[in-house]
Design a protein around this motif. Sequence first.
Motif, PDB file in Angstrom:
ATOM      1  N   THR A  97       0.858  -1.190   0.000  1.00 63.85           N
ATOM      2  CA  THR A  97       0.000   0.000   0.000  1.00 63.85           C
ATOM      3  C   THR A  97       0.889   1.234   0.000  1.00 63.85           C
ATOM      4  OG1 THR A  97      -0.102   0.172   2.426  1.00 63.85           O
ATOM      5  CG2 THR A  97      -1.763  -1.215   1.339  1.00 63.85           C
ATOM      6  N   SER A  98       0.339   2.354  -0.444  1.00 62.69           N
ATOM      7  CA  SER A  98       1.060   3.624  -0.384  1.00 62.69           C
ATOM      8  C   SER A  98       1.051   4.139   1.050  1.00 62.69           C
ATOM      9  CB  SER A  98       0.398   4.654  -1.309  1.00 62.69           C
ATOM     10  OG  SER A  98       0.392   4.189  -2.639  1.00 62.69           O
ATOM     11  N   ALA A  99       2.002   5.033   1.358  1.00 58.35           N
ATOM     12  CA  ALA A  99       2.065   5.606   2.700  1.00 58.35           C
ATOM     13  C   ALA A  99       0.805   6.430   2.976  1.00 58.35           C
ATOM     14  CB  ALA A  99       3.314   6.471   2.838  1.00 58.35           C
ATOM     15  N   ARG A 100       0.210   6.214   4.138  1.00 59.09           N
ATOM     16  CA  ARG A 100      -1.032   6.909   4.524  1.00 59.09           C
ATOM     17  C   ARG A 100      -0.774   7.720   5.797  1.00 59.09           C
ATOM     18  NH1 ARG A 100      -6.700   5.812   4.005  1.00 59.09           N
ATOM     19  NH2 ARG A 100      -6.279   3.837   2.939  1.00 59.09           N
ATOM     20  N   GLU A 101      -1.228   8.976   5.787  1.00 58.09           N
ATOM     21  CA  GLU A 101      -1.087   9.823   6.968  1.00 58.09           C
ATOM     22  C   GLU A 101      -2.094   9.408   8.032  1.00 58.09           C
ATOM     23  OE1 GLU A 101      -1.442  13.910   5.901  1.00 58.09           O
ATOM     24  OE2 GLU A 101       0.142  13.818   4.378  1.00 58.09           O
ATOM     25  N   LEU A 102      -1.679   9.496   9.300  1.00 57.25           N
ATOM     26  CA  LEU A 102      -2.553   9.111  10.410  1.00 57.25           C
ATOM     27  C   LEU A 102      -2.346  10.086  11.564  1.00 57.25           C
ATOM     28  CD1 LEU A 102      -4.517   6.687  10.564  1.00 57.25           C
ATOM     29  CD2 LEU A 102      -2.834   5.538  11.992  1.00 57.25           C
ATOM     30  N   TYR A 103      -3.458  10.617  12.062  1.00 63.60           N
ATOM     31  CA  TYR A 103      -3.432  11.542  13.188  1.00 63.60           C
ATOM     32  C   TYR A 103      -4.219  10.932  14.346  1.00 63.60           C
ATOM     33  CZ  TYR A 103      -2.144  14.637   9.337  1.00 63.60           C
ATOM     34  OH  TYR A 103      -1.547  15.188   8.227  1.00 63.60           O
TER      35      TYR A 103
END
Length: 495
Positions: A97-103
């Motif tokens: 998977t592509s890098a996903r931002e997470l907050y």
Amino acid sequence: MCNKRKKTARMSMAATAGQDNFIHIESSFKGKIKWFYKKNINNTLDYNEFLNNCKPQISSLLSSMASIHPIKYNLKLEATYSIPQQENTTENRAFKTSARELYSASDLNAAVLDDFTKLLEEEDEYVAKGSGYSLQTIDGILLGVYVFTPLRASSHIYLPEDIIRKKAVINPMNLKDNECFKWAILAKHVSSGNKNHVGENYKKLEKMYNFNRIIYPTPLKNIKIFEIDNPAVSINVYGLEKQPGHTKFKPAHYVYPLRVSNSEKIDHFDLLVIEDETTGLSHFTYISNFARLIHSQKTKNHSKMVFCKKCFTGFDTRPKLHKLSGQEALDQHRQICNKHKTILPVMPEAGSTLKFEAWGKTVRHPFVVYADFEALLIKPNNSGSKGGNTKIIDEHKLMSYGFYVKAADNIPIELLKRYNIPLTPICFRGSQTIDSAEVAKRFVEALVEVATNISALLQTNTAIRFTDEEAQRHAAAISCEICRCSFTDSNQKLL
């Protein structure tokens, strides 16, 4: 080969730990990047079952890390495939998977499920290619987690001197707030007073646009919301990179694209983000003259030019006799450039050289297969349409095929016969009892058999037979005939 060794090492570490959960296998950049691995200890052969078993552990790891600092993560599902009933056909496969931002406030459950869906879709695409490979084992899953600081523009930062001298950027001075994005947008319309000072000349324009959903300080991803709330607006954003060892002929700072719209709307903005190296804070400014800003970065030509805002290709505005120039040339260029992602062109260091290294690809392959099908045109039972403007007139029904294996002239015929490589064209003609699917199936089976035999032949070593003339030429050679590299103690001549 390197990836295979790393995979083997990961699986060995997980096996030693003997746990059915993720283990921390590696860190880098002072712990800002971490890798976790879970081995398929239960030898599950169902992807859905394995991923569902991993989900609680992935969610727990990501939740604990995102609560401390914003992160990016990606997944890599590793498996082994092979062709049934054929030896030495194992193949390592990885679905990523592509890098996903997470907050901390992100919907973690939805993010993980969406990534699982993408992994399964990628696996389906691989199987659908019809390579003949079948799943042998699900080896494990790799989780990469990266700590990152989202780009977020805030209060006033001064422009570098070399950028100021270009007189191509307006830098609104907002010392009492973090609303630099708003002031950078409004700078385009300020016609009175000092454009570099936020005063009544700016504040009277605040109602020109809908800023209701904008967060201050403004992260880069918030710009999309502004474009949605203001349909006639499009925005490009550029960054600034400091260049070491700058001279009169080498700019101190290079501009590069961060976010570029595929089409400029009626009300278009080009913004430049500058960063304070000591605090890490960023600041939006308005680019009033894009061509002037990047001109010296791209060319020493002093004539007027227009530039592509995506790849920075420049076009001289002086008329050309046999080709387009200026805006016409740029418009033609955009038709191709807009199809591609935004990039930062990176040129090699001064004095460095680029050499061709893939010499193995210059050697002709010893085998080539030429193949062709013949088909009958059959009127369909129900003449219908396929799509709005397409009407089905005939259907192609395979009825025969033929292929010919051409071997290099230096391969001995006895070797071809030993490995059952066909020396004459192979033809197959169907009949009324054999349908198209069967013809295609027989073709693939015949071709796979030939490919398997060729693979076995290529692993055969035979003694080199030199003529006297060839032996003398080989003994006298001081460099390779293919790559022209000289023979040395570390690059010895092979006999």
